[in-house]
Design a protein around this motif. Structure first.
Motif: not given
Ligand code: DC
Length: 239
Positions: A33-38
């Motif tokens: 998704l082009g999101y940040i993973y935490v």
């Protein structure tokens, strides 16, 4: 003409039992998704490493809580993206501790640290800051119930204990160890009990979380399953 604004993104909270493949799944979803993973467990592991290094945990598992509380006021944890590893890594006061937080010593003490209230508040503050910009996938135990109860999408991952034990067994064999399957299965069941029965932020499925039982699913099938939900509800496409 108005320029089309980028959609601000949603928060995807992924909670569930240990060894259900949460972090692998969460990382793939974020990247698609082009999101940040935490990886929220990494922060509990980081605080545990700090406590061990400073000898705030004794051999009986007792924690010198006041000292740890003071120490947390002056340390700095941050995630930095590593081009080499292709993922975010945890830094403690500027030092990469990604490997150390996965050690057996840290794994053996992290549940003691993760049940301390002020530690949870400390971690939650960092997570709230990271979640402010949206477009985030977080995995943990209490993300959809406590940290982001208003997350747009909540998943709760589970799999049969035997399947989870088998996955851990295979990982250990691959790492050159000689595990006993029954021991691992017992450990999986014990960890479930501890996670579900602690006083603060116990592992629970949020009422509005979607259950993902991946006992009989490949990672590709899980991504396909989620892809349909993301597309139907938010017109988001996994790339
Ligand atoms: O996911 P993990 O194994 O890296 O998590 C390490 C520990 O931290 C585990 O004991 C559960 C705890 N944890 C937690 O209490 N809450 C979270 N949101 C994430 C992890």
């Amino acid at each position: 003409m108005f320029a089309l604004m980028n959609a601000p993104g949603i928060i995807i909270a992924i909670d569930g039992y240990s060894s259900t493949g949460k972090s692998t799944f969460a990382r793939l979803v974020a990247s698609a998704l082009g999101y940040i993973y935490v990886d929220t467990g990494a922060l509990y592991r980081g605080v545990t490493l700090l406590a061990l290094r400073k000898s705030f945990i004794d051999t009986a598992g007792e924690v010198t809580e006041e000292s740890l509380k003071e120490e947390l006021k002056v340390v700095k944890f941050e995630f930095r993206f590593s081009e080499v590893a292709g993922r975010s890594e945890l830094f403690l006061n500027g030092e990469c501790v990604e490997r150390e937080i996965r050690s057996l010593e840290v794994s053996g003490s992290v549940s003691i640290i993760a049940r301390i209230g002020f530690v949870r508040n400390y971690v939650d503050e960092i997570l709230h800051e990271l979640g402010r910009r949206k477009g985030v996938v977080m995995d943990g135990r209490d993300i959809g119930t406590v940290v982001f109860p208003n997350a747009e999408l909540k998943l709760f991952m589970t799999a049969r204990p035997e399947v989870r034990a088998r996955r851990r067994f295979d990982e250990m064999v691959q790492a050159g160890e000689s595990p006993v399957f029954e021991d691992i299965l017992r450990n999986v069941n014990e960890r479930d009990k501890i996670d579900q029965n602690r006083d603060i932020a116990p592992l629970r499925q949020a009422p509005d979380a979607i259950l993902l039982d991946n006992s009989e699913m490949t990672i590709e099938q899980q991504l396909e399953w989620l892809g349909k939900i993301l597309e139907e509800r938010w017109n988001l496409k996994l790339k």
